[in-house]
Motif scaffolding. Structure first.
Motif, mmCIF file in Angstrom:
data_model
loop_
_atom_site.group_PDB
_atom_site.id
_atom_site.type_symbol
_atom_site.label_atom_id
_atom_site.label_comp_id
_atom_site.label_asym_id
_atom_site.label_seq_id
_atom_site.Cartn_x
_atom_site.Cartn_y
_atom_site.Cartn_z
ATOM 1 N N ALA A 275 0.829 -1.210 0.000
ATOM 2 C CA ALA A 275 0.000 0.000 0.000
ATOM 3 C C ALA A 275 0.861 1.257 0.000
ATOM 4 O O ALA A 275 0.490 2.269 -0.559
ATOM 5 C CB ALA A 275 -0.929 0.002 1.197
ATOM 6 N N GLY B 210 2.232 0.202 -4.689
ATOM 7 C CA GLY B 210 1.086 -0.647 -4.980
ATOM 8 C C GLY B 210 -0.239 0.090 -4.977
ATOM 9 O O GLY B 210 -1.181 -0.299 -5.678
ATOM 10 N N PHE B 211 -0.325 1.159 -4.223
ATOM 11 C CA PHE B 211 -1.556 1.945 -4.158
ATOM 12 C C PHE B 211 -1.796 2.597 -5.519
ATOM 13 O O PHE B 211 -2.867 2.477 -6.108
ATOM 14 C CB PHE B 211 -1.393 3.014 -3.066
ATOM 15 C CG PHE B 211 -2.676 3.717 -2.681
ATOM 16 C CD1 PHE B 211 -3.473 3.198 -1.679
ATOM 17 C CD2 PHE B 211 -3.063 4.884 -3.311
ATOM 18 C CE1 PHE B 211 -4.651 3.843 -1.314
ATOM 19 C CE2 PHE B 211 -4.235 5.532 -2.957
ATOM 20 C CZ PHE B 211 -5.032 5.011 -1.952
ATOM 21 N N VAL B 212 -0.776 3.255 -6.020
ATOM 22 C CA VAL B 212 -0.870 3.968 -7.303
ATOM 23 C C VAL B 212 -1.024 2.980 -8.469
ATOM 24 O O VAL B 212 -1.869 3.175 -9.349
ATOM 25 C CB VAL B 212 0.387 4.853 -7.490
ATOM 26 C CG1 VAL B 212 0.464 5.406 -8.898
ATOM 27 C CG2 VAL B 212 0.391 5.988 -6.466
ATOM 28 N N ASN C 267 -2.137 -0.111 -8.502
ATOM 29 C CA ASN C 267 -3.433 -0.771 -8.482
ATOM 30 C C ASN C 267 -4.509 0.150 -9.046
ATOM 31 O O ASN C 267 -5.322 -0.253 -9.883
ATOM 32 C CB ASN C 267 -3.748 -1.172 -7.036
ATOM 33 C CG ASN C 267 -5.051 -1.924 -6.914
ATOM 34 O OD1 ASN C 267 -6.113 -1.340 -7.001
ATOM 35 N ND2 ASN C 267 -4.974 -3.229 -6.740
#
Lengths: 341, 341
Positions: free
Chosen positions: A151, A232-234, A236
């Motif tokens: 994240a 992973g936030f961006v 995803n």
């Protein structure tokens, strides 16, 4: 090419074991030299294997695993309470060296947690990353990572993703010196947050990465970079936003084309004639995200994959296992760590 | 509807003043009651105004501004060294109350910096946000913010974006209780980083927002939420990734369709027959991002906008000025601040 032993979590995915066994049957025709461990509830799997004539097939071994990780299980719960799930048993075969790769279409969060816990990261690797190939305008593929394993990331982790992605593109695309870029909200050096700015400094300094600078979201599909790195936030959200837009366009196109018999007729004609160029863009073709940075090859198939798409994930696992991607990443990370000292 | 006075930065955008004046000429036919301040270098603008018969038009006032902010100027530099730029002079008209709204197709970073510095945020508003409308599968529009005004945000800022976006959707879409969501890498409460999790808690507690929870990227275009909130880093990358995918699809479609005369012929026919449904998806139609949270209406037109698209940005400015969007946001933020005490 060496024989590869694949452990397939046969219980994962929205469509359950039937598409997994169908995909396996299709792949067996093409892969006469590999071996497949089919892991899951034997009560469900035996009739499916029989149906496809794979029950006593010399290349197929059924491994019973009673527990199933469901799509809505929380990763932590799945980790603690389902040690005998098809997912865990498949990963165990890999960690023991009995299999060379794992493929699962199951719960992504649970797969990442279990793979991290059961396999561990390669020496010196801070975090694993989920990586997928995207079609680009140059007719090739670009690799995007991380797609959601983390994240948030610090700059050292992003730097390592650049290193690992670079090795992956070298191995999977035969690119001698893949162009690596960081995904940012602008291309100028002053743009973005401190994490990407510091990651950029680290990538610029390293001799082990052909770093090109920042790219914006519109370059995910342009081919400007072979490897595009973000947290992973961006990653995803970027990938899923594209999924959303593609759905909107397809819906709109369908409703326009289906409104008259002549459009429908023409569309089918056009589809046949231009199949090759579209084939390249189809999600089926790109199914199989790699969880890299671990001590083994782990491939995540899309939950909604059909048999053809699941077959792509199987092929991806074979390619990565044959190329010994984890060992190649391990070697490069070692060199990078030496460079720092 | 009250008469609106618009200050147009006529020097911004990749295509320069010619498309701005062309757009103005088109809009004047439709807006007989509004007044337009055309701000920029009079040497360039006078001949263009003459060419379109707008030179001594009663609804048009040319305001000379010698400096021009270029697309590659750094925001900080533009702020310090170009106080007499068309952008600054237009914003000054707004801050003095001589104009009701500003429209600029110029350098986004410079416009945000200058607008923030010259206008200031509304009382209690922590940060302005860049917001745009997206077409959705329900046939309506969803609003996404922030698109890049803030590289990172704390949870209180994201909460405020939810409040401001909610007011905007109410005013611009006549939605009595717009559904507000936070963009995240999963829909479950445990997903994401601490910033979105804390913003979710704040939004859940407030009576002033109809908060629906987290949505993933694929819901940007589904219509599941009327307002979707994220930080500027994520919003910018999500939107630009979609731009990149759209370009890839259009290129692929064009090359497929242009490969044979019959496809070309059919495509033109189809285009005409389905124009209405496509029109809704065209970027021209959505041009005009709003910089909200400031003491005045500021609309950013896309740098590559054509005259038609720039016209959409002008109409957006008129709608927001007529609806007194900044005052409406100010009132709501006041209520929210009272709720907290």
């Amino acid at each position: 090419m060496p024989e590869i032993k694949l452990a397939i979590d046969a219980m994962g995915g929205d469509n359950g074991p039937s598409i997994v066994i169908e995909a396996l049957a299709q792949q067996l025709h093409e892969c006469s030299s590999h071996h497949f461990f089919v892991v899951g509830q034997s009560d469900s799997l035996t009739p499916l294997l029989q149906q496809h004539g794979l029950h006593e097939h010399p290349q197929v071994t059924l491994i019973n695993a009673e527990q199933v990780v469901h799509m809505d299980d929380k990763p932590g719960q799945a980790l603690r309470s389902k040690p005998n799930s098809s997912m865990s048993v498949a990963l165990e075969l890999l960690s023991k060296g009995e299999a060379d790769a794992v493929i699962s279409g199951g719960n992504t969060g649970a797969l990442m947690a279990k793979a991290y816990f059961q396999l561990k990261t390669l020496p010196g690797v801070l975090r694993p990353a989920l990586m997928a190939a995207l079609p680009n305008q140059q007719g090739g593929r670009s690799y995007l990572l991380d797609l959601g394993a983390n994240a948030s990331c610090d700059s050292e982790t992003l730097f390592q993703f650049g290193v690992m992605g670079s090795v992956a593109a070298q191995v999977l695309e035969n690119a001698p010196s893949p162009k690596v870029a960081l995904l940012n909200m602008g291309e100028e050096e002053i743009k973005g947050n401190d994490v990407v700015k510091n990651a950029a400094l680290r990538l610029t300094e390293s001799e082990h990465v052909n770093y090109q600078g920042f790219v914006e979201g519109n370059h995910l599909f342009s081919g400007k970079a072979d490897v595009i790195v973000c947290d992973g936030f961006v990653g995803n959200i970027a990938l899923k936003s594209c999924e959303g837009l593609a759905t909107l366009i397809v819906e709109q196109l369908k409703s326009a084309l289906m409104s008259h018999w002549m459009y429908r007729w023409f569309f089918r004609f056009l589809q046949k004639r231009t199949q090759k160029s579209w084939e390249r863009l189809k999600p089926d073709h790109y199914n199989g995200a790699s969880l890299i940075g671990l001590r083994g090859v782990v491939i995540k198939s899309h939950g909604s994959a059909n048999a053809k798409a699941f077959g792509s994930a199987i092929r991806q696992a074979i390619i990565e296992a044959q190329a010994q991607l984890p060992e190649r990443i391990k070697d490069r990370v070692e060199s990078v760590l030496l460079e720092q000292h």
